[in-house]
Write a protein that holds these residues in place. Structure first.
Motif, PDB file in Angstrom:
ATOM      1  N   SER A 134      20.892  14.871   5.209  1.00  0.00           N
ATOM      2  CA  SER A 134      21.231  15.993   4.343  1.00  0.00           C
ATOM      3  C   SER A 134      20.075  16.170   3.374  1.00  0.00           C
ATOM      4  O   SER A 134      19.271  15.256   3.173  1.00  0.00           O
ATOM      5  N   GLU A 135      19.980  17.350   2.759  1.00  0.00           N
ATOM      6  CA  GLU A 135      18.819  17.640   1.912  1.00  0.00           C
ATOM      7  C   GLU A 135      18.727  16.710   0.712  1.00  0.00           C
ATOM      8  O   GLU A 135      17.646  16.272   0.335  1.00  0.00           O
ATOM      9  N   ASN A 136      19.869  16.398   0.092  1.00  0.00           N
ATOM     10  CA  ASN A 136      19.855  15.597  -1.131  1.00  0.00           C
ATOM     11  C   ASN A 136      19.771  14.113  -0.793  1.00  0.00           C
ATOM     12  O   ASN A 136      20.778  13.406  -0.751  1.00  0.00           O
ATOM     13  N   ILE A 137      18.574  13.649  -0.585  1.00  0.00           N
ATOM     14  CA  ILE A 137      18.365  12.262  -0.172  1.00  0.00           C
ATOM     15  C   ILE A 137      18.648  11.280  -1.309  1.00  0.00           C
ATOM     16  O   ILE A 137      18.830  10.092  -1.086  1.00  0.00           O
ATOM     17  N   ALA A 138      18.723  11.788  -2.528  1.00  0.00           N
ATOM     18  CA  ALA A 138      18.997  10.919  -3.668  1.00  0.00           C
ATOM     19  C   ALA A 138      20.487  10.677  -3.885  1.00  0.00           C
ATOM     20  O   ALA A 138      20.865   9.929  -4.790  1.00  0.00           O
ATOM     21  N   SER A 139      21.332  11.282  -3.080  1.00  0.00           N
ATOM     22  CA  SER A 139      22.775  11.169  -3.282  1.00  0.00           C
ATOM     23  C   SER A 139      23.339   9.913  -2.622  1.00  0.00           C
ATOM     24  O   SER A 139      22.798   9.405  -1.630  1.00  0.00           O
ATOM     25  N   ALA A 140      24.455   9.433  -3.163  1.00  0.00           N
ATOM     26  CA  ALA A 140      25.133   8.279  -2.570  1.00  0.00           C
ATOM     27  C   ALA A 140      25.655   8.616  -1.179  1.00  0.00           C
ATOM     28  O   ALA A 140      25.647   7.767  -0.278  1.00  0.00           O
ATOM     29  N   ASP A 141      26.111   9.860  -0.989  1.00  0.00           N
ATOM     30  CA  ASP A 141      26.622  10.277   0.315  1.00  0.00           C
ATOM     31  C   ASP A 141      25.554  10.160   1.389  1.00  0.00           C
ATOM     32  O   ASP A 141      25.847   9.778   2.535  1.00  0.00           O
ATOM     33  N   PHE A 142      24.328  10.503   1.039  1.00  0.00           N
ATOM     34  CA  PHE A 142      23.236  10.423   2.009  1.00  0.00           C
ATOM     35  C   PHE A 142      23.119   9.006   2.548  1.00  0.00           C
ATOM     36  O   PHE A 142      23.087   8.791   3.769  1.00  0.00           O
ATOM     37  N   TRP A 143      23.075   8.030   1.654  1.00  0.00           N
ATOM     38  CA  TRP A 143      22.843   6.648   2.080  1.00  0.00           C
ATOM     39  C   TRP A 143      24.087   6.029   2.682  1.00  0.00           C
ATOM     40  O   TRP A 143      23.988   5.133   3.539  1.00  0.00           O
ATOM     41  N   ARG A 144      25.251   6.511   2.323  1.00  0.00           N
ATOM     42  CA  ARG A 144      26.484   6.049   2.975  1.00  0.00           C
ATOM     43  C   ARG A 144      26.505   6.506   4.426  1.00  0.00           C
ATOM     44  O   ARG A 144      26.846   5.735   5.333  1.00  0.00           O
ATOM     45  N   ASP A 145      26.116   7.762   4.654  1.00  0.00           N
ATOM     46  CA  ASP A 145      26.057   8.276   6.023  1.00  0.00           C
ATOM     47  C   ASP A 145      24.994   7.550   6.840  1.00  0.00           C
ATOM     48  O   ASP A 145      25.194   7.260   8.027  1.00  0.00           O
ATOM     49  N   ARG A 146      23.853   7.261   6.197  1.00  0.00           N
ATOM     50  CA  ARG A 146      22.795   6.553   6.909  1.00  0.00           C
ATOM     51  C   ARG A 146      23.248   5.137   7.287  1.00  0.00           C
ATOM     52  O   ARG A 146      22.984   4.670   8.392  1.00  0.00           O
ATOM     53  N   SER A 147      23.928   4.475   6.376  1.00  0.00           N
ATOM     54  CA  SER A 147      24.404   3.130   6.661  1.00  0.00           C
ATOM     55  C   SER A 147      25.363   3.131   7.843  1.00  0.00           C
ATOM     56  O   SER A 147      25.273   2.274   8.738  1.00  0.00           O
ATOM     57  N   ALA A 148      26.278   4.095   7.858  1.00  0.00           N
ATOM     58  CA  ALA A 148      27.238   4.174   8.956  1.00  0.00           C
ATOM     59  C   ALA A 148      26.521   4.396  10.286  1.00  0.00           C
ATOM     60  O   ALA A 148      26.865   3.776  11.307  1.00  0.00           O
ATOM     61  N   PHE A 149      25.515   5.258  10.293  1.00  0.00           N
ATOM     62  CA  PHE A 149      24.772   5.523  11.528  1.00  0.00           C
ATOM     63  C   PHE A 149      23.973   4.304  11.973  1.00  0.00           C
ATOM     64  O   PHE A 149      24.034   3.889  13.142  1.00  0.00           O
ATOM     65  N   ILE A 150      23.203   3.739  11.051  1.00  0.00           N
ATOM     66  CA  ILE A 150      22.350   2.598  11.397  1.00  0.00           C
ATOM     67  C   ILE A 150      23.185   1.433  11.915  1.00  0.00           C
ATOM     68  O   ILE A 150      22.857   0.808  12.932  1.00  0.00           O
ATOM     69  N   CYS A 151      24.275   1.139  11.234  1.00  0.00           N
ATOM     70  CA  CYS A 151      25.100  -0.005  11.628  1.00  0.00           C
ATOM     71  C   CYS A 151      25.874   0.263  12.916  1.00  0.00           C
ATOM     72  O   CYS A 151      26.179  -0.667  13.666  1.00  0.00           O
ATOM     73  N   GLY A 152      26.166   1.534  13.178  1.00  0.00           N
ATOM     74  CA  GLY A 152      26.874   1.875  14.399  1.00  0.00           C
ATOM     75  C   GLY A 152      25.971   2.024  15.610  1.00  0.00           C
ATOM     76  O   GLY A 152      26.451   2.020  16.750  1.00  0.00           O
ATOM     77  N   PHE A 211      22.449   0.486  15.748  1.00  0.00           N
ATOM     78  CA  PHE A 211      21.531  -0.636  15.913  1.00  0.00           C
ATOM     79  C   PHE A 211      22.215  -1.950  15.526  1.00  0.00           C
ATOM     80  O   PHE A 211      23.341  -1.961  15.042  1.00  0.00           O
ATOM     81  N   ASP A 212      21.519  -3.028  15.724  1.00  0.00           N
ATOM     82  CA  ASP A 212      22.051  -4.356  15.396  1.00  0.00           C
ATOM     83  C   ASP A 212      21.867  -4.608  13.900  1.00  0.00           C
ATOM     84  O   ASP A 212      20.942  -5.302  13.465  1.00  0.00           O
ATOM     85  N   GLU A 213      22.745  -4.010  13.110  1.00  0.00           N
ATOM     86  CA  GLU A 213      22.629  -4.080  11.660  1.00  0.00           C
ATOM     87  C   GLU A 213      24.016  -4.180  11.033  1.00  0.00           C
ATOM     88  O   GLU A 213      25.010  -3.733  11.618  1.00  0.00           O
ATOM     89  N   THR A 214      24.083  -4.763   9.848  1.00  0.00           N
ATOM     90  CA  THR A 214      25.337  -4.849   9.107  1.00  0.00           C
ATOM     91  C   THR A 214      25.196  -4.045   7.820  1.00  0.00           C
ATOM     92  O   THR A 214      24.076  -3.895   7.303  1.00  0.00           O
ATOM     93  N   PRO A 215      26.295  -3.525   7.262  1.00  0.00           N
ATOM     94  CA  PRO A 215      26.206  -2.770   6.009  1.00  0.00           C
ATOM     95  C   PRO A 215      25.539  -3.550   4.886  1.00  0.00           C
ATOM     96  O   PRO A 215      24.729  -3.000   4.136  1.00  0.00           O
ATOM     97  N   GLN A 216      25.835  -4.835   4.767  1.00  0.00           N
ATOM     98  CA  GLN A 216      25.253  -5.635   3.689  1.00  0.00           C
ATOM     99  C   GLN A 216      23.751  -5.790   3.868  1.00  0.00           C
ATOM    100  O   GLN A 216      22.968  -5.658   2.914  1.00  0.00           O
TER     101      GLN A 216
END
Length: 262
Positions: free
Chosen positions: A38-56, A58-63
């Motif tokens: 999303s355009e607003n890369i500084a938002s918490a929503d941006f990084w929450r969405d990225r975490s969900a994608f990365i962890c879903g 690749f071999d990654e955990t939210p922590q």
């Protein structure tokens, strides 16, 4: 003078630690060229969405994602006098570069630092240059001394336009922007990267984009193992900067459509 060096990945960190270049270090451990944005890369929503994608994906955990990427973003809110961005020519790095620039520009509590870019498309004496992770400390110092450029207002505006278009994912608008942009400032690697991305947005009659079709062609030409497919793809498509995990996204989509069997 306080300096921050943002590196494109851990492979570059190994060589960078053997340089005499001053400043703090932040490693950009993301792959913004894949997944939701999303355009607003500084938002918490941006990084929450990225975490969900990365962890879903690749071999990654939210922590671990938080500890290795999100926690380090705090450095960008510190009042550095100078920021050096170490990113490469390929699409993977160029989109990450855009993300870093957007974060720097969206930080309202950050006094404007001088922003410099170190972005090699090649390296003297290395005809098959693949990236800064190949370079030792002395070679990285050579880049710092010889190709580092300061980004100006035009470069930031160009990056902002590119980021907005990348997030929107509209092939026609991106194509028009590429064709009508006559001057690429201090970011000449941005154009070929965006042209490569455009080919991902366009699909053929079978509903396959350029990468899908390229991988399918490699498979149909007799490469039936993932390592062989990766190698064949990298030989001609290093502009995408994709590792095996990113290529697996496309291979899995071809498998799901029963076009290949691995």
């Amino acid at each position: 003078m306080s300096v921050l060096n943002i590196l494109n990945g851990d492979a570059t960190l190994h060589g960078f630690e053997r340089t005499g270049i001053e400043g703090d270090v932040m490693v950009w451990r993301e792959v913004l060229s894949e997944g939701p944005l999303s355009e607003n890369i500084a938002s918490a929503d941006f990084w929450r969405d990225r975490s969900a994608f990365i962890c879903g994906t690749f071999d990654e955990t939210p922590q671990r994602y938080h500890d290795e990427m999100v926690a380090h973003l705090e450095k960008l809110s510190q009042p550095y006098d100078e920021v050096n961005l170490w990113f490469e020519f390929d699409l993977h790095c160029q989109v990450n570069l855009l993300g870093a620039l957007m974060l720097l520009s969206q930080q309202t509590n950050l006094s404007a630092p001088a922003i410099y870019l170190i972005c090699p498309a090649d390296y003297p004496g290395l005809p098959d240059f693949r990236g800064m992770g190949e370079l030792n400390g002395e070679q990285l110092e050579y880049l710092y001394d010889n190709i580092r450029v300061q980004l100006g207002e035009y470069d930031i505006e160009l990056a902002t336009e590119a980021w907005q278009l990348y997030v929107a994912g509209n092939a026609d608008k991106l194509n028009t922007w590429i064709d009508t942009t006559q001057f690429w400032g201090n970011m000449p690697c941005l154009k070929p990267a965006m042209q490569a991305h455009l080919k991902r947005l366009q699909t053929n009659a079978a509903g396959l984009n350029y990468i899908h079709q390229k991988l399918l062609d490699i498979y149909n030409n007799g490469k039936h193992s993932k390592p062989d497919i990766y190698k064949a793809f990298w030989q001609t498509e290093k502009i995408y900067g994709m590792g095996d995990s990113e290529l697996d996204i496309y291979l899995n989509e071809l498998i799901a459509r029963r076009l290949i069997n691995l």
